[in-house]
Scaffold this active site. Structure first.
Site, PDB file in Angstrom:
ATOM      1  N   PHE A 186       0.888  -1.248  -0.102  1.00 13.56           N
ATOM      2  CA  PHE A 186       0.033  -0.182  -0.062  1.00 13.56           C
ATOM      3  C   PHE A 186       1.032   1.415   0.141  1.00 13.56           C
ATOM      4  O   PHE A 186       2.249   1.391   0.388  1.00 13.56           O
ATOM      5  CB  PHE A 186      -0.950  -0.005   1.185  1.00 13.56           C
ATOM      6  CG  PHE A 186      -0.287   0.145   2.483  1.00 13.56           C
ATOM      7  CD1 PHE A 186      -0.161   1.403   3.053  1.00 13.56           C
ATOM      8  CD2 PHE A 186       0.131  -0.910   3.206  1.00 13.56           C
ATOM      9  CE1 PHE A 186       0.393   1.389   4.254  1.00 13.56           C
ATOM     10  CE2 PHE A 186       0.815  -0.773   4.396  1.00 13.56           C
ATOM     11  CZ  PHE A 186       0.827   0.317   5.197  1.00 13.56           C
ATOM     12  N   CYS A 187       0.216   2.382  -0.295  1.00 14.55           N
ATOM     13  CA  CYS A 187       0.680   3.763  -0.615  1.00 14.55           C
ATOM     14  C   CYS A 187      -0.096   4.880  -0.474  1.00 14.55           C
ATOM     15  O   CYS A 187      -1.314   4.453   0.187  1.00 14.55           O
ATOM     16  CB  CYS A 187       1.810   3.679  -1.510  1.00 14.55           C
ATOM     17  SG  CYS A 187       0.764   3.570  -3.320  1.00 14.55           S
ATOM     18  N   THR A 188       0.172   6.041  -0.614  1.00 11.84           N
ATOM     19  CA  THR A 188      -0.776   7.151  -0.623  1.00 11.84           C
ATOM     20  C   THR A 188      -1.796   6.880  -1.559  1.00 11.84           C
ATOM     21  O   THR A 188      -3.275   7.032  -1.115  1.00 11.84           O
ATOM     22  CB  THR A 188      -0.131   8.402  -0.827  1.00 11.84           C
ATOM     23  OG1 THR A 188       1.155   8.423  -0.033  1.00 11.84           O
ATOM     24  CG2 THR A 188      -0.959   9.523  -0.542  1.00 11.84           C
TER      25      THR A 188
END
Length: 294
Positions: A186-188
Site C-alpha cells: 500500500f501507499c498514498t
C-alpha cells in the site's frame, strides 16, 4: 456535494498507459490548467500520467472532462478531498521517464495489473486475521520512512526506505520472511504499491496484492479501521485524517521534516524558520526525500 465552507476540490489520479506524445501534450496541459486557475503538478511520462491538482469544483470538472476526452484516459479513476484553501502555490507540468521512479523499466503495469484488493475486502481480511483462503495477511508499506511516521496500518511492515528506488532490493532481502503469507502492498494513492506488487510478482511472490486506490481510497470507503495516525500528502495540507480532513501536522519550511502538533510545542519550533528536527543539526541531514508523489 461540496460543502459551503469548502473552497477547493483536491484530486489525485494516475494511469499507466503508453503515452508517446508527452512533449506535444505538455503545453496543452499547462495552458488548460492555467486557464482554469488550477494549481498542482501533472507528470507526463512514456508510461502514463500522474497528477495532483486543486481548484474550484467547476474548474476541476472541466479538467476531468477535457482529460477523459482522450481515449487513453477515458477511464482514469480520481480520488477527491476538500480543503478551505488552495494547497498548491503554482502549476507545474513535468516530463519524466517514469511517473513514479523505480528504475525498473521492464515493469509495464498497463500490460496487466497486479491483483488488487478493494478497501472493504481488506478491512474484512484484517477483521478476521486472514484472507479468504485462510492465509495470514501481511501489510507492506511502500512509502518513505518519514511518511510512515505520520501514520500507517496497524502491524505493518515498514522497511524504513528513504526513496522508492530502494524497494526492489529491500524486498529481495526479506523475501523468505514473507513466504506462505498474503502480502498487501500500500501507499498514498496506489501508484507506488501497484509498481511494487508487479515487481514482487516478477521476482516470485505468489500471493501479493496492492491496496486499490491506496490509503486515500481506504479512508474514503472504510475510514480509519486498522489504521493509526494520519496520511502524509504532498501539498500544503501535509496530512489528512481518516475523514480526509486537514490536520494540525505541518512540514518545517527550513528542513521539510514533518512536525507533529506535539513537536510544535517545542521552543525549537519557529514557524517558517526551524523545528526540533533541524534546530540542532544541519537541515540537509534532516530533510526527508520527497520526490515520490503517490
Amino acid at each position: 456535494m461540496q460543502s459551503p465552507a469548502t473552497s477547493y476540490i483536491n484530486i489525485a489520479a494516475y494511469k499507466f498507459i503508453t503515452f508517446s506524445d508527452t512533449v506535444e501534450k505538455r503545453p496543452q496541459f499547462l495552458e488548460f490548467c492555467q486557464k482554469h486557475n488550477l494549481r498542482g503538478t501533472v507528470i507526463l511520462s512514456p508510461e502514463g500520467i500522474n497528477l495532483f491538482l486543486a481548484g474550484k469544483r467547476a474548474d476541476i470538472d472541466a479538467f476531468l472532462g477535457w482529460l477523459r476526452a482522450d481515449p487513453r484516459f477515458a477511464d482514469i479513476e480520481v480520488k477527491e478531498s476538500e480543503s478551505e484553501h488552495q494547497p498548491f502555490n503554482r502549476m507545474l507540468v513535468k516530463l519524466k521517464a517514469e511517473i513514479i521512479t523505480m528504475k525498473y523499466p521492464l515493469i509495464k503495469p498497463e500490460e496487466g495489473r497486479a491483483p488488487f484488493v478493494e478497501p472493504l475486502t481488506l478491512k474484512r481480511w484484517l477483521d478476521q486475521g486472514h484472507d479468504d483462503n485462510g492465509k495470514p495477511v501481511v501489510m507492506v508499506d511502500t512509502r518513505n520512512a518519514f511518511e510512515v511516521d505520520v501514520g500507517t496500518f496497524d502491524n505493518t511492515i515498514d522497511y524504513r526506505i528513504s526513496k522508492f528506488t530502494e524497494f526492489p532490493q529491500v524486498i529481495a532481502d526479506h523475501k523468505a520472511e514473507l513466504d506462505g503469507k498474503t502480502v498487501v502492498t500500500f501507499c498514498t494513492g496506489g501508484i507506488r504499491c501497484e509498481k511494487a506488487a508487479i515487481h514482487m510478482q516478477n521476482v516470485g511472490f505468489d500471493s501479493v496484492y496492492q491496496l486499490d486506490g491506496g490509503i486515500l481510497k481506504y479512508f474514503e470507503d472504510v475510514g480509519g479501521a486498522h489504521y493509526t495516525g494520519d496520511c502524509f500528502v504532498f501539498d500544503y495540507r501535509t496530512a489528512l485524517n481518516p475523514q480526509l480532513q486537514e490536520t494540525a501536522t505541518v512540514q518545517c519550511f527550513a528542513c521539510r521534516a514533518v512536525v507533529t502538533p506535539r513537536e510544535q510545542l517545542s521552543p525549537a519550533y519557529v514557524a517558517g524558520k526551524s523545528c526540533p528536527h533541524c534546530a540542532t543539526e544541519p537541515a540537509s541531514s534532516a530533510a526527508p526525500a520527497t520526490q515520490s508523489h503517490a
